[in-house]
Write a protein that holds these residues in place. Structure first.
Motif, PDB file in Angstrom:
ATOM      1  N   ASP A 355       0.836  -1.198   0.000  1.00 58.48           N
ATOM      2  CA  ASP A 355       0.000   0.000   0.000  1.00 58.48           C
ATOM      3  C   ASP A 355       0.872   1.249   0.000  1.00 58.48           C
ATOM      4  N   LYS A 358       0.057   4.127   2.330  1.00 58.63           N
ATOM      5  CA  LYS A 358       0.414   4.042   3.752  1.00 58.63           C
ATOM      6  C   LYS A 358       1.889   4.296   3.978  1.00 58.63           C
ATOM      7  N   GLU A 364       7.023   1.652   4.805  1.00 58.66           N
ATOM      8  CA  GLU A 364       6.104   1.699   5.931  1.00 58.66           C
ATOM      9  C   GLU A 364       6.894   1.235   7.151  1.00 58.66           C
ATOM     10  N   TYR A 421       3.051  -7.609   8.981  1.00 62.73           N
ATOM     11  CA  TYR A 421       1.799  -8.157   8.461  1.00 62.73           C
ATOM     12  C   TYR A 421       1.783  -9.676   8.403  1.00 62.73           C
ATOM     13  N   PRO A 445      -4.388  -6.745   5.071  1.00 62.87           N
ATOM     14  CA  PRO A 445      -4.419  -5.416   5.698  1.00 62.87           C
ATOM     15  C   PRO A 445      -4.902  -5.491   7.148  1.00 62.87           C
ATOM     16  N   GLY A 446      -4.377  -4.585   7.937  1.00 61.61           N
ATOM     17  CA  GLY A 446      -4.832  -4.466   9.330  1.00 61.61           C
ATOM     18  C   GLY A 446      -4.315  -5.533  10.262  1.00 61.61           C
ATOM     19  N   THR A 447      -3.292  -6.257   9.858  1.00 61.78           N
ATOM     20  CA  THR A 447      -2.816  -7.355  10.722  1.00 61.78           C
ATOM     21  C   THR A 447      -1.538  -7.013  11.498  1.00 61.78           C
ATOM     22  N   GLU A 450      -2.063  -7.045  15.176  1.00 60.70           N
ATOM     23  CA  GLU A 450      -3.472  -7.417  15.400  1.00 60.70           C
ATOM     24  C   GLU A 450      -3.704  -8.874  15.025  1.00 60.70           C
ATOM     25  N   PRO A 452      -5.311 -11.783  13.100  1.00 61.29           N
ATOM     26  CA  PRO A 452      -5.877 -11.809  11.736  1.00 61.29           C
ATOM     27  C   PRO A 452      -7.367 -12.145  11.740  1.00 61.29           C
ATOM     28  N   PRO A 453      -8.061 -11.773  10.668  1.00 64.24           N
ATOM     29  CA  PRO A 453      -9.516 -12.051  10.589  1.00 64.24           C
ATOM     30  C   PRO A 453      -9.798 -13.553  10.490  1.00 64.24           C
TER      31      PRO A 453
END
Ligand code: ATP
Ligand code: MG
Ligand code: MG
Length: 558
Positions: A355, A358, A364, A421, A445-447, A450, A452-453
């Motif tokens: 990305d 970002k 990043e 990630y 994304p967003g991991t 965090e 993971p989904p």
């Protein structure tokens, strides 16, 4: 002060202080400057300086320099550096046994005058015959009854260079039938027409160790003279000199077991042969059990002090397992070494959905603690870019491997990049030989930091570096110098038990950018790889060289 169970000297010293025999504890570390110090000396240093510290006394550093032909300034300098590096400081100036040559000469005259020493003209072969052996008493030398005047004149002539080497020697007059061979009129002065590194050409006669050591102890006010068990049989002689000379104090000798460790040799002479024969690159080669070698290998002084404490001071002997030393090293590094990433066998990994929005200039930044449970050690920045390197060993196309067996990146599956990630491997590029040249992966994304989904189940965590910002490094990996548990036991030829290729230099490794700005001798845990240290001499601007100190976990014994 409380005595500890693993050092029998504590009880002795406690009693000496309680009874008023001594007001202060004074010890000494007395290396001969004929080589670099090894792990056994490190133990002796910790014991002697450690006692002085525990009892708020003093410890001298004394070079026991009575064999000038084997000694040198190079070794004197290296030994002082090693002692300081280990964290100790000697009382007052460095001392030399040779500082006492004048006094020792006077002591020899004193013995002669008291009828306790004589000049003997037996040659080496005859002297050996006269000495007898353990089963047979010796015979008195025909020169034993020389008069005091004659002995004084002959000894003076010895000192003045009037005899050839070996023509005669000064011997203590003790007891040729003593069951202790050391008491059978030992030689105390011999002729050596060699210059001395401290006294130059002043002397052509030199006192032998036994005549030097105890008197030097007495002259320095040493209270507890601690040495290794092979000197036990010399103790009666040590005491005989103290009793028969007008020395200013009454030191006592105590012996403890030498430290022996498996898979290594601890003898300056044997270590010197490894240097002289080019088996290693020098005394401080990271494979050497020398203090300077271990330092270069990345062992910390604290870890060596801890190890010495674990070994303790006893008279039982035995061989310490290398695993015990390694345990001390590993524990210390686990506590203190900052974490870093190093990819040793790199393969390119491209992020297909990087990305750019970002990122700043294509980077990043990921933030990671320097140490997982020491926030005070701060944080570090890991640049995450579109192309990365991961280790080849962390990727496989074999999708049949179980999750338990292979907790890394598998084609078509997820893995977490340490501190970054979760990614999924989606495409593999190969060259004509079939070697993988690139892995293409997408990030979830967003991991970062965090969970993971649903449905995204990383197999594990792998290390990585930015392919564009990582720095190229050389990593040196070492194996044991010897492949035999007891390479020199019972006169075994240790040179025949050298490990083939005990050094592997990996040239094309990639380290995270911050490692270009560290300092020589800084240790790191390269995550998932082990503990490494920036080489004391070869790490520098434009050349990043790291030595492997030790693996993360104990390797299974072979
Ligand atoms: P090497 O055989 O390696 O030369 P050394 O005993 O002759 O050893 P020195 O320089 O005379 O070496 O030793 C200085 C001090 O270190 C001495 O008090 C000696 O007893 C001690 N020392 C040497 N080797 C060991 C060891 N393996 N364990 C404990 N103490 C040791
Ligand atoms: Mg010695
Ligand atoms: Mg020696």
């Amino acid at each position: 002060t409380t005595a500890s169970a693993n050092n029998f000297l504590h009880a002795i010293i406690d009693e000496d202080l309680a009874s008023g025999k001594h007001q202060e504890v004074v010890t000494r570390f007395p290396p001969e400057p004929n080589g670099f110090l090894h792990i056994g000396h490190a133990h002796s240093i910790c014991v002697n300086f450690g006692l002085a510290m525990k009892y708020q006394g003093r410890c001298n550093l004394r070079f026991d320099d009575t064999n000038p032909e084997k000694e040198s300034q190079e070794f004197i300098d290296a030994i002082q550096e090693d002692v300081k590096w280990l964290g100790f400081d000697w009382a007052g100036d460095v001392r030399y046994s040779s500082d006492y040559f004048d006094t020792l000469y006077d002591y020899a005259i004193y013995l002669i005058k008291a009828g306790n020493a004589y000049v003997c003209d037996l040659n080496a072969e005859q002297a050996k015959e006269y000495r007898g052996n353990l089963k047979q008493p010796g015979k008195n030398s025909p020169y034993r009854e020389r008069s005091v005047e004659e002995n004084l004149a002959l000894f003076e002539k010895m000192r003045d260079g009037g005899f050839e080497e070996g023509a005669c020697a000064l011997r203590a007059k003790i007891d040729m039938s003593s069951p202790n061979m050391n008491m059978r009129d030992p030689i105390i002065y011999r002729i050596r027409k060699v210059p001395h590194h401290q006294t130059g050409d002043k002397w052509c006669i030199y006192p032998i160790y036994d005549f030097t050591h105890g008197q030097s102890d007495a002259l320095e006010g040493i209270t507890h003279s601690i040495c290794t068990l092979e000197f036990e049989g010399h103790r009666p002689l040590y005491e005989w000199f103290i009793e028969n000379l007008p020395v200013p104090s009454q030191p006592k000798q105590y012996e403890f077991s030498r430290l022996n460790i498996n898979y290594t040799v601890t003898s300056k002479r044997k270590l010197k042969s490894l240097v002289d024969e080019g088996v290693v690159e020098g005394w401080d080669d990271p494979r050497m059990p020398t203090i300077s070698g271990m330092r270069r290998r990345g062992y910390s002084a604290q870890a060596l002090r801890n190890f010495s404490e674990m070994v303790g001071v006893n008279r039982a002997g035995g061989i310490v397992d290398m695993g015990m030393l390694e345990h001390a090293i590993r524990t210390d590094l686990n506590d203190n070494a900052p974490r870093a990433m190093c990819v040793m066998n790199a393969v390119k990994l491209s992020i297909t959905n990087f990305d750019q929005a970002k990122a700043m200039d294509g980077v990043e930044m990921m933030t990671q603690p320097c140490h997982p449970n020491k926030p005070e050690m701060g944080e570090r920045q890991l640049p995450f870019t579109e192309t990365l390197y991961i280790d080849r060993a962390d990727f496989t196309e074999d999708t049949t491997l179980s999750r338990k067996k292979f907790k890394r990146l598998v084609f078509g599956e997820y893995v977490r990049l340490r501190g970054g990630y979760v990614i999924k491997a989606e495409e593999v590029v190969k060259d004509e030989q079939g070697t993988i040249t690139e892995i293409k992966a997408s990030l979830v994304p967003g991991t970062v930091g965090e969970t993971p989904p649903e449905g995204v189940k990383p197999r594990g965590v792998i290390h990585w570096v930015s392919a564009t910002l990582a720095q190229k490094a050389t990593v040196r990996i070492y194996e044991r110098l010897f492949d035999h548990e007891a390479p020199d036991f019972g006169g075994r030829d240790y040179m025949a038990h050298l490990t083939d290729n005990s050094l592997h230099a990996l040239e094309g490794c990639w380290v995270e950018p911050s490692l270009a700005n560290t300092t020589p001798e800084q240790s790191f845990q390269f995550e998932r790889e082990g503990y490494f240290v920036a080489d004391r001499y070869e790490y520098g601007e434009g050349r990043l060289v790291f030595n492997k100190t030790i693996s993360l976990v104990e390797s299974k014994s072979k």
